[in-house]
Design a protein around this motif. Structure first.
Motif, PDB file in Angstrom:
ATOM      1  N   LEU A 191       0.814  -1.227   0.000  1.00 47.19           N
ATOM      2  CA  LEU A 191       0.000   0.000   0.000  1.00 47.19           C
ATOM      3  C   LEU A 191       0.844   1.273   0.000  1.00 47.19           C
ATOM      4  O   LEU A 191       0.408   2.310  -0.510  1.00 47.19           O
ATOM      5  N   PHE A 192       2.045   1.182   0.583  1.00 40.27           N
ATOM      6  CA  PHE A 192       2.856   2.391   0.743  1.00 40.27           C
ATOM      7  C   PHE A 192       4.275   2.143   0.227  1.00 40.27           C
ATOM      8  O   PHE A 192       5.213   1.926   0.985  1.00 40.27           O
ATOM      9  N   PRO A 193       4.446   2.199  -1.104  1.00 41.81           N
ATOM     10  CA  PRO A 193       5.757   1.884  -1.695  1.00 41.81           C
ATOM     11  C   PRO A 193       6.862   2.851  -1.270  1.00 41.81           C
ATOM     12  O   PRO A 193       8.046   2.518  -1.396  1.00 41.81           O
ATOM     13  N   LYS A 194       6.487   4.036  -0.731  1.00 40.35           N
ATOM     14  CA  LYS A 194       7.539   4.965  -0.284  1.00 40.35           C
ATOM     15  C   LYS A 194       8.147   4.548   1.056  1.00 40.35           C
ATOM     16  O   LYS A 194       9.068   5.186   1.545  1.00 40.35           O
ATOM     17  N   GLY A 195       7.582   3.501   1.688  1.00 48.06           N
ATOM     18  CA  GLY A 195       8.156   3.005   2.931  1.00 48.06           C
ATOM     19  C   GLY A 195       7.384   3.449   4.155  1.00 48.06           C
ATOM     20  O   GLY A 195       6.443   4.247   4.064  1.00 48.06           O
ATOM     21  N   ALA A 196       7.800   2.904   5.297  1.00 52.42           N
ATOM     22  CA  ALA A 196       7.105   3.199   6.547  1.00 52.42           C
ATOM     23  C   ALA A 196       8.099   3.266   7.686  1.00 52.42           C
ATOM     24  O   ALA A 196       9.153   2.632   7.650  1.00 52.42           O
ATOM     25  N   ARG A 197       7.768   4.052   8.678  1.00 56.46           N
ATOM     26  CA  ARG A 197       8.580   4.197   9.894  1.00 56.46           C
ATOM     27  C   ARG A 197       7.687   3.751  11.056  1.00 56.46           C
ATOM     28  O   ARG A 197       6.632   4.343  11.297  1.00 56.46           O
ATOM     29  N   HIS A 198       8.123   2.678  11.741  1.00 56.85           N
ATOM     30  CA  HIS A 198       7.316   2.119  12.846  1.00 56.85           C
ATOM     31  C   HIS A 198       7.838   2.681  14.163  1.00 56.85           C
ATOM     32  O   HIS A 198       8.935   2.330  14.591  1.00 56.85           O
ATOM     33  N   LEU A 203       1.605   3.317  15.877  1.00 54.47           N
ATOM     34  CA  LEU A 203       2.030   4.631  15.356  1.00 54.47           C
ATOM     35  C   LEU A 203       3.056   4.407  14.245  1.00 54.47           C
ATOM     36  O   LEU A 203       4.242   4.220  14.493  1.00 54.47           O
ATOM     37  N   ARG A 204       2.527   4.408  13.017  1.00 52.23           N
ATOM     38  CA  ARG A 204       3.371   4.106  11.854  1.00 52.23           C
ATOM     39  C   ARG A 204       3.227   5.245  10.849  1.00 52.23           C
ATOM     40  O   ARG A 204       2.108   5.643  10.493  1.00 52.23           O
ATOM     41  N   TYR A 205       4.356   5.772  10.425  1.00 52.87           N
ATOM     42  CA  TYR A 205       4.349   6.911   9.500  1.00 52.87           C
ATOM     43  C   TYR A 205       4.744   6.464   8.099  1.00 52.87           C
ATOM     44  O   TYR A 205       5.515   5.521   7.926  1.00 52.87           O
ATOM     45  N   THR A 206       4.257   7.210   7.122  1.00 54.81           N
ATOM     46  CA  THR A 206       4.695   7.008   5.738  1.00 54.81           C
ATOM     47  C   THR A 206       4.766   8.381   5.071  1.00 54.81           C
ATOM     48  O   THR A 206       4.009   9.285   5.448  1.00 54.81           O
ATOM     49  N   PRO A 207       5.675   8.546   4.101  1.00 54.16           N
ATOM     50  CA  PRO A 207       5.657   9.822   3.374  1.00 54.16           C
ATOM     51  C   PRO A 207       4.296  10.018   2.699  1.00 54.16           C
ATOM     52  O   PRO A 207       3.626   9.036   2.326  1.00 54.16           O
ATOM     53  N   GLN A 208       3.893  11.264   2.548  1.00 52.81           N
ATOM     54  CA  GLN A 208       2.581  11.532   1.926  1.00 52.81           C
ATOM     55  C   GLN A 208       2.497  10.818   0.576  1.00 52.81           C
ATOM     56  O   GLN A 208       3.326  11.059  -0.322  1.00 52.81           O
ATOM     57  N   PRO A 209       1.510   9.919   0.416  1.00 52.95           N
ATOM     58  CA  PRO A 209       1.484   9.071  -0.783  1.00 52.95           C
ATOM     59  C   PRO A 209       1.401   9.844  -2.089  1.00 52.95           C
ATOM     60  O   PRO A 209       1.945   9.414  -3.108  1.00 52.95           O
ATOM     61  N   ASN A 210       0.726  10.980  -2.114  1.00 54.87           N
ATOM     62  CA  ASN A 210       0.513  11.674  -3.398  1.00 54.87           C
ATOM     63  C   ASN A 210       1.333  12.963  -3.526  1.00 54.87           C
ATOM     64  O   ASN A 210       1.001  13.820  -4.323  1.00 54.87           O
ATOM     65  N   ALA A 211       2.381  13.090  -2.721  1.00 57.01           N
ATOM     66  CA  ALA A 211       3.175  14.335  -2.784  1.00 57.01           C
ATOM     67  C   ALA A 211       4.391  14.141  -3.689  1.00 57.01           C
ATOM     68  O   ALA A 211       4.893  13.030  -3.803  1.00 57.01           O
TER      69      ALA A 211
END
Ligand code: BEZ
Length: 211
Positions: A191-198, A203-211
């Motif tokens: 779902l989030f090819p830009k990666g994730a920070r756990h 509480l898991r972050y991902t870069p804005q998908p459409n930015a």
């Protein structure tokens, strides 16, 4: 009864400074912001309408139409617009609804009798393309609204309608987003090819998908 998130924004027809409208037809398939102000020829309201008019290119970019309302008659709105243009150095570019019979104001619960028996408070309704209420805000007459905040909320609403993310406190366009709790860790890579920070399991972050 007060309108709640997810309710359909009630339809109405009304006279505005840009002619008679059927609200749902006027919204079309886009987003809308309906906001009330207490009265014409008042200082804070004058600054608010000017601020919204100057941000129209930003609202347009996001496919959002703005429309204001007060219980003043059309003649008062028309008399006031030159003052708004002069004092705020703008050109009014969206309609103001005349609601002297308080039909729309009552429908949207914009008159709060314990604050003021007659005038509308500063209500905001953000309405999605499905005509459902996506956000409500209520400010007192003494506090002008922050229209940049409305743009920020629109950015979040439009983003979170498309992707399985939420936006954290004070988020602004381009910043990291939160992966919604319903997404399982195993689904994140797809779902989030830009990666994730756990940071925590919840509480898991991902870069804005459409930015
Ligand atoms: C204003 O817009 O300045 C205003 C309107 C009603 C009460 C107080 C202030």
């Amino acid at each position: 009864m007060a309108l709640r998130l997810g309710d359909e924004a009630p339809n109405f027809s009304a006279d505005t400074t840009e002619g008679k409208i059927d609200f749902h037809q006027w919204l079309g398939n886009g987003w809308g912001i309906l906001f009330s102000h207490p009265a014409d020829f008042t200082p804070v309201c004058t600054t608010e309408l000017g601020a919204a008019a100057k941000l129209k290119p930003e609202f347009d970019k996001r496919g959002v139409k703005c429309i204001a309302i007060s219980v003043d008659p059309l003649s008062a709105h028309q008399g006031w617009i030159p003052d708004i243009n002069e004092t705020q150095r703008c050109s009014m570019n969206f309609p103001i609804i005349a609601d002297p019979d308080r039909l729309v104001s009552s429908m949207y619960d914009m008159i709060h009798p314990n604050a003021d028996a007659t005038f509308t408070v500063r209500s905001v309704f953000i309405i999605g393309p499905d005509k459902k209420v996506k956000l409500t805000l209520t400010y007192p007459a003494s506090t002008g609204r922050n229209f940049l905040e409305l743009l920020r909320v629109i950015d979040s609403l439009q983003l979170t309608a498309k992707y399985k993310v939420a936006t954290p406190a004070n988020w602004e366009h381009g910043q990291d987003c939160i992966i919604t709790p319903a997404v399982k860790d195993a689904e994140i890579a797809a779902l989030f090819p830009k990666g994730a920070r756990h940071v925590k399991p919840y509480l898991r972050y991902t870069p804005q998908p459409n930015a």
